[in-house]
Design a protein around this motif. Sequence first.
Motif, PDB file in Angstrom:
ATOM      1  N   PRO A   1       9.471  -0.825  12.918  1.00 30.63           N
ATOM      2  CA  PRO A   1       8.810  -1.615  11.876  1.00 30.63           C
ATOM      3  C   PRO A   1       7.864  -0.753  11.051  1.00 30.63           C
ATOM      4  CG  PRO A   1       8.400  -2.553  14.066  1.00 30.63           C
ATOM      5  CD  PRO A   1       9.112  -1.266  14.263  1.00 30.63           C
ATOM      6  N   ARG A   2       7.797  -1.087   9.768  1.00 26.96           N
ATOM      7  CA  ARG A   2       6.866  -0.422   8.867  1.00 26.96           C
ATOM      8  C   ARG A   2       6.407  -1.449   7.832  1.00 26.96           C
ATOM      9  NH1 ARG A   2       9.117  -1.990   4.775  1.00 26.96           N
ATOM     10  NH2 ARG A   2      11.243  -1.504   4.264  1.00 26.96           N
ATOM     11  N   PRO A   3       5.146  -1.408   7.436  1.00 26.86           N
ATOM     12  CA  PRO A   3       4.650  -2.344   6.420  1.00 26.86           C
ATOM     13  C   PRO A   3       5.229  -1.997   5.054  1.00 26.86           C
ATOM     14  CG  PRO A   3       2.967  -0.736   6.928  1.00 26.86           C
ATOM     15  CD  PRO A   3       4.111  -0.471   7.889  1.00 26.86           C
ATOM     16  N   ASP A   4       5.297  -3.011   4.183  1.00 29.93           N
ATOM     17  CA  ASP A   4       5.791  -2.749   2.829  1.00 29.93           C
ATOM     18  C   ASP A   4       4.676  -2.330   1.883  1.00 29.93           C
ATOM     19  OD1 ASP A   4       4.458  -5.117   2.163  1.00 29.93           O
ATOM     20  OD2 ASP A   4       6.274  -6.205   1.613  1.00 29.93           O
ATOM     21  N   GLY A   5       3.408  -2.507   2.270  1.00 27.53           N
ATOM     22  CA  GLY A   5       2.280  -2.103   1.442  1.00 27.53           C
ATOM     23  C   GLY A   5       1.969  -3.064   0.304  1.00 27.53           C
ATOM     24  N   THR A   6       2.822  -4.054   0.097  1.00 26.27           N
ATOM     25  CA  THR A   6       2.611  -5.049  -0.955  1.00 26.27           C
ATOM     26  C   THR A   6       2.192  -6.377  -0.351  1.00 26.27           C
ATOM     27  OG1 THR A   6       4.303  -3.986  -2.314  1.00 26.27           O
ATOM     28  CG2 THR A   6       3.705  -6.236  -2.891  1.00 26.27           C
ATOM     29  N   GLU A   7       2.996  -6.854   0.600  1.00 23.05           N
ATOM     30  CA  GLU A   7       2.688  -8.107   1.293  1.00 23.05           C
ATOM     31  C   GLU A   7       2.123  -7.867   2.685  1.00 23.05           C
ATOM     32  OE1 GLU A   7       5.531 -11.501   0.619  1.00 23.05           O
ATOM     33  OE2 GLU A   7       6.828  -9.823   0.041  1.00 23.05           O
ATOM     34  N   THR A   8       2.481  -6.718   3.268  1.00 23.04           N
ATOM     35  CA  THR A   8       2.088  -6.443   4.647  1.00 23.04           C
ATOM     36  C   THR A   8       1.354  -5.113   4.758  1.00 23.04           C
ATOM     37  OG1 THR A   8       4.213  -5.365   5.162  1.00 23.04           O
ATOM     38  CG2 THR A   8       4.083  -7.725   5.532  1.00 23.04           C
TER      39      THR A   8
END
Length: 160
Positions: free
Chosen positions: A115-122
């Motif tokens: 898993p990796r965050p999207d930086g926009t929503e997460t």
Amino acid sequence: MARIDYFDDPAAPAINSVVPSVTVATRDDRGRLLLIHKIDNGYWALPGGGHDPGESITDTAVREVREETGVKVRITGLVGTYTDPRHVMAYDDGEVRQQFSLCFHAEPVDPADAPRPDGTETSSASWVEPSDVASLNIHASMRLRIEHALDPQRREPHLG
């Protein structure tokens, strides 16, 4: 876009929108749950989001998990439906939504997907041990979905 969640709050603004959405309870082969830390409200949550025209609702679920976490999933069942009009979400653009969400069970297609965050929503996306969920800052309506998803005694989906 900033969001404020209200639950059974008489001070909640009047609802002006209903948007079908999904959340997805994905468990890996070790039983861990895939969670995201949301930028818009600061809560931990199951990945999910709004249904787009032209998609099946399960396509929406797969797309949202992939967008928010980078993990490709396979839908395996329905946790439940969540349409409580006491749960209201107010956005900074003036939209005030009534909750209308389907929560699905899923499993990762490739267990090696990290898993990796999207930086926009997460701001974060990670596998979480079920025993660690209680210590996380999770909105009450999302905590209910998670409890239903993790309950091994639950045989029928939650309808409500």
